[in-house]
Structures are given as C-alpha cells and as structure tokens.
Design a protein around this motif. Structure first.
Motif, mmCIF file in Angstrom:
data_model
loop_
_atom_site.group_PDB
_atom_site.id
_atom_site.type_symbol
_atom_site.label_atom_id
_atom_site.label_comp_id
_atom_site.label_asym_id
_atom_site.label_seq_id
_atom_site.Cartn_x
_atom_site.Cartn_y
_atom_site.Cartn_z
ATOM 1 N N LEU A 48 0.848 -1.197 0.000
ATOM 2 C CA LEU A 48 0.000 0.000 0.000
ATOM 3 C C LEU A 48 0.877 1.238 0.000
ATOM 4 C CD1 LEU A 48 -3.208 0.586 2.093
ATOM 5 C CD2 LEU A 48 -1.331 2.193 2.364
ATOM 6 N N VAL A 49 0.405 2.278 -0.677
ATOM 7 C CA VAL A 49 0.997 3.618 -0.591
ATOM 8 C C VAL A 49 -0.073 4.541 -0.035
ATOM 9 C CG1 VAL A 49 1.954 5.581 -1.856
ATOM 10 C CG2 VAL A 49 2.566 3.240 -2.531
ATOM 11 N N LEU A 50 0.299 5.334 0.965
ATOM 12 C CA LEU A 50 -0.619 6.285 1.594
ATOM 13 C C LEU A 50 -0.235 7.711 1.190
ATOM 14 C CD1 LEU A 50 -2.697 7.379 3.620
ATOM 15 C CD2 LEU A 50 -1.067 6.885 5.452
ATOM 16 N N VAL A 51 -1.165 8.397 0.541
ATOM 17 C CA VAL A 51 -0.958 9.793 0.163
ATOM 18 C C VAL A 51 -1.766 10.672 1.102
ATOM 19 C CG1 VAL A 51 -1.279 11.535 -1.638
ATOM 20 C CG2 VAL A 51 -0.534 9.231 -2.258
ATOM 21 N N MET A 52 -1.092 11.603 1.777
ATOM 22 C CA MET A 52 -1.767 12.525 2.681
ATOM 23 C C MET A 52 -2.335 13.710 1.891
ATOM 24 S SD MET A 52 -1.457 11.267 5.744
ATOM 25 C CE MET A 52 -1.988 12.678 6.728
ATOM 26 N N THR A 53 -3.589 14.037 2.150
ATOM 27 C CA THR A 53 -4.216 15.196 1.519
ATOM 28 C C THR A 53 -4.448 16.313 2.538
ATOM 29 O OG1 THR A 53 -6.275 13.910 1.690
ATOM 30 C CG2 THR A 53 -5.246 14.065 -0.475
ATOM 31 N N VAL A 54 -3.757 16.206 3.664
ATOM 32 C CA VAL A 54 -3.596 17.274 4.655
ATOM 33 C C VAL A 54 -2.184 17.117 5.210
ATOM 34 C CG1 VAL A 54 -6.048 17.324 5.327
ATOM 35 C CG2 VAL A 54 -4.447 15.868 6.595
ATOM 36 N N GLU A 55 -1.712 18.113 5.935
ATOM 37 C CA GLU A 55 -0.451 17.939 6.656
ATOM 38 C C GLU A 55 -0.707 17.006 7.836
ATOM 39 O OE1 GLU A 55 2.671 18.555 6.392
ATOM 40 O OE2 GLU A 55 2.558 19.695 4.530
ATOM 41 N N PRO A 56 0.099 15.972 8.022
ATOM 42 C CA PRO A 56 -0.160 15.030 9.112
ATOM 43 C C PRO A 56 -0.023 15.688 10.479
ATOM 44 C CG PRO A 56 1.994 14.634 8.138
ATOM 45 C CD PRO A 56 1.307 15.635 7.263
ATOM 46 N N GLY A 57 -0.821 15.197 11.419
ATOM 47 C CA GLY A 57 -0.690 15.672 12.792
ATOM 48 C C GLY A 57 -1.987 15.939 13.526
ATOM 49 N N PHE A 58 -3.031 16.315 12.803
ATOM 50 C CA PHE A 58 -4.305 16.627 13.451
ATOM 51 C C PHE A 58 -5.462 16.205 12.557
ATOM 52 C CE2 PHE A 58 -1.315 19.648 15.257
ATOM 53 C CZ PHE A 58 -1.596 19.558 16.624
ATOM 54 N N GLY A 59 -6.564 15.792 13.174
ATOM 55 C CA GLY A 59 -7.772 15.474 12.428
ATOM 56 C C GLY A 59 -8.564 16.729 12.113
ATOM 57 N N GLY A 60 -9.544 16.579 11.220
ATOM 58 C CA GLY A 60 -10.476 17.661 10.934
ATOM 59 C C GLY A 60 -9.955 18.755 10.026
ATOM 60 N N GLN A 61 -8.816 18.529 9.336
ATOM 61 C CA GLN A 61 -8.267 19.554 8.457
ATOM 62 C C GLN A 61 -8.966 19.555 7.086
ATOM 63 O OE1 GLN A 61 -3.845 20.068 8.456
ATOM 64 N NE2 GLN A 61 -3.858 18.169 9.633
ATOM 65 N N ALA A 62 -8.822 20.678 6.375
ATOM 66 C CA ALA A 62 -9.435 20.816 5.057
ATOM 67 C C ALA A 62 -8.633 20.050 4.003
ATOM 68 C CB ALA A 62 -9.518 22.288 4.664
ATOM 69 N N PHE A 63 -9.342 19.420 3.101
ATOM 70 C CA PHE A 63 -8.776 18.657 1.999
ATOM 71 C C PHE A 63 -7.944 19.547 1.074
ATOM 72 C CE2 PHE A 63 -9.280 17.036 -2.377
ATOM 73 C CZ PHE A 63 -8.837 15.731 -2.221
ATOM 74 N N MET A 64 -6.740 19.085 0.718
ATOM 75 C CA MET A 64 -5.857 19.826 -0.181
ATOM 76 C C MET A 64 -6.038 19.293 -1.604
ATOM 77 S SD MET A 64 -2.460 19.854 2.275
ATOM 78 C CE MET A 64 -1.429 20.732 1.096
#
Length: 214
Positions: free
Chosen positions: A132-148
């Motif tokens: 699996l490859v995981l692509v982050m669509t927010v900066e990691p560290g906190f939940g509830g962030q806006a989609f990039m």
C-alpha cells in the motif's frame, strides 16, 4: 472495490471499544500513531494498539507518524498491526528500507506514506515490495483539516507508478475525506479512503461509511 478505513483519531477515547464496534461495517480500522516530534501532536502507542487488538478482528491499518520508525516496527507488529505505514520523510532511505524489511520478517503488510511536500517519485525505490501507498491530503498531525485539492495530482502520479511497477499495491488517501471529496480521490486512483470526522461525526455511522464507497 473501494475500501473504507475509519480513523479512530476522531473516536471517543473514553469509549474506544464502543466506537470501534460502531465502524465494524468498514474494511479497515485506521490507527494514527503520533510522537510529538515528526508531527506536533501525540496520540497513542503500543499498549493501546495491543488493547485494540484484543477487542476487534478488524484489519488494523496502523499509520506511524513518528521519527525513525524502524525502532518500533517489531513492537507494533507484535501488538497486532496488520499493516504498518512509515513516512518517507521520517528517516534516511536506508532506514526506511530496513523498516520495510522488518515488516516482512514480522509478517505485516508494508506501506509507505507521503506528506504533501513529497513527490510521487519518492516511492520508486520501495514500490515493488509494497502492499500500500498512503498519500496525505492534509499535513499530518491533526484530524479535521481541510482537503488539499492540489494533492489530486500526486494521487494520479502515484496511481500511474503503481500500475507500471506493482499493480497489486493499494493506494490509500488520508485527510479531509468526506462525501464531496471521496469521488475526487477515487477518480484520481485511490481505492482505500481514510475518514475520521466524516464517519464519527455522522448521526448514522454505517450510512456514512456506505456513502463514502462512491
């Protein structure tokens, strides 16, 4: 088939067993491990994962947002992880390779994760051995962030590399996933969607999970 991996970062930690059971219709359970160094937040560690494993048969998708993750691969594998993802930015490439080797020795599925600053090509040295490859669509560290939305290009690029070098590899996306953004990432090539707020903030959790399957 689109798989859903609810993130317990959005669960009620005082009622964690209850909240895990509430997402039992999902495919995976996403466990965010943060160390306060690689990311500014601190979440949970090995003892909590071990407790989770005792109370669910769900596939445990464990996302290590920690520095030098090679140090903890065996411990998290022994605690019950089914898959471990390590961030390419968290250590030297030789140590990322060593972390993946340890995953293989421990019998867990292998994954790497990319922050938004990281190019898709960074997965190439490891891709042929990944599950699996995981692509982050927010900066990691906190939940509830806006989609990039700019990360859609990265998802497309990662999908193209997967199709070329390892078609069996899954592509997971984490950050700001909701009914409006899920179709965008699926169209870009994702097949595993991590969702926290969109699932745990819903009045009807099974319906929210189903809505994300687009």
């Amino acid at each position: 088939m689109i798989k859903i991996s609810p993130s317990i970062l959005s669960a009620d930690f005082c009622n964690l067993e209850r909240d895990i059971q509430r997402v039992s219709s999902a495919d995976y359970l996403h466990v965010d491990v943060m160390d306060g160094a690689f990311v500014p937040n601190i979440t949970i560690g090995v003892p909590v994962l071990k407790s989770i494993r005792k109370h669910t048969d769900m596939f445990l998708d464990v996302h290590l947002m920690i520095e030098k993750p090679v140090r903890y691969i065996e411990a998290f594998a022994q605690a019950g992880a089914d898959l471990l993802s390590v961030h390419l930015e968290a250590d030297h490439p030789t140590q990322i390779a060593q972390a993946l080797k340890l995953m293989g020795q421990c019998g867990v599925k292998k994954a790497v994760a990319l922050r938004p600053i990281t190019k898709a090509e960074a997965i190439l040295p490891y891709l042929e051995e990944l599950d699996l490859v995981l692509v982050m669509t927010v900066e990691p560290g906190f939940g509830g962030q806006a989609f990039m939305e700019t990360q859609l290009d990265t998802i497309r690029q990662v999908r193209a590399l997967i199709e070329k070098y390892n078609p069996a590899c899954e592509l997971e996306v984490d950050g700001g996933i909701a009914p409006k953004t899920a179709p965008l990432v699926v169209e870009a090539g994702a097949n595993v969607l991590v969702a926290g707020s969109a699932v745990y903030g819903a009045a009807d959790i099974p319906a929210a999970i189903q809505a994300l399957r687009v």
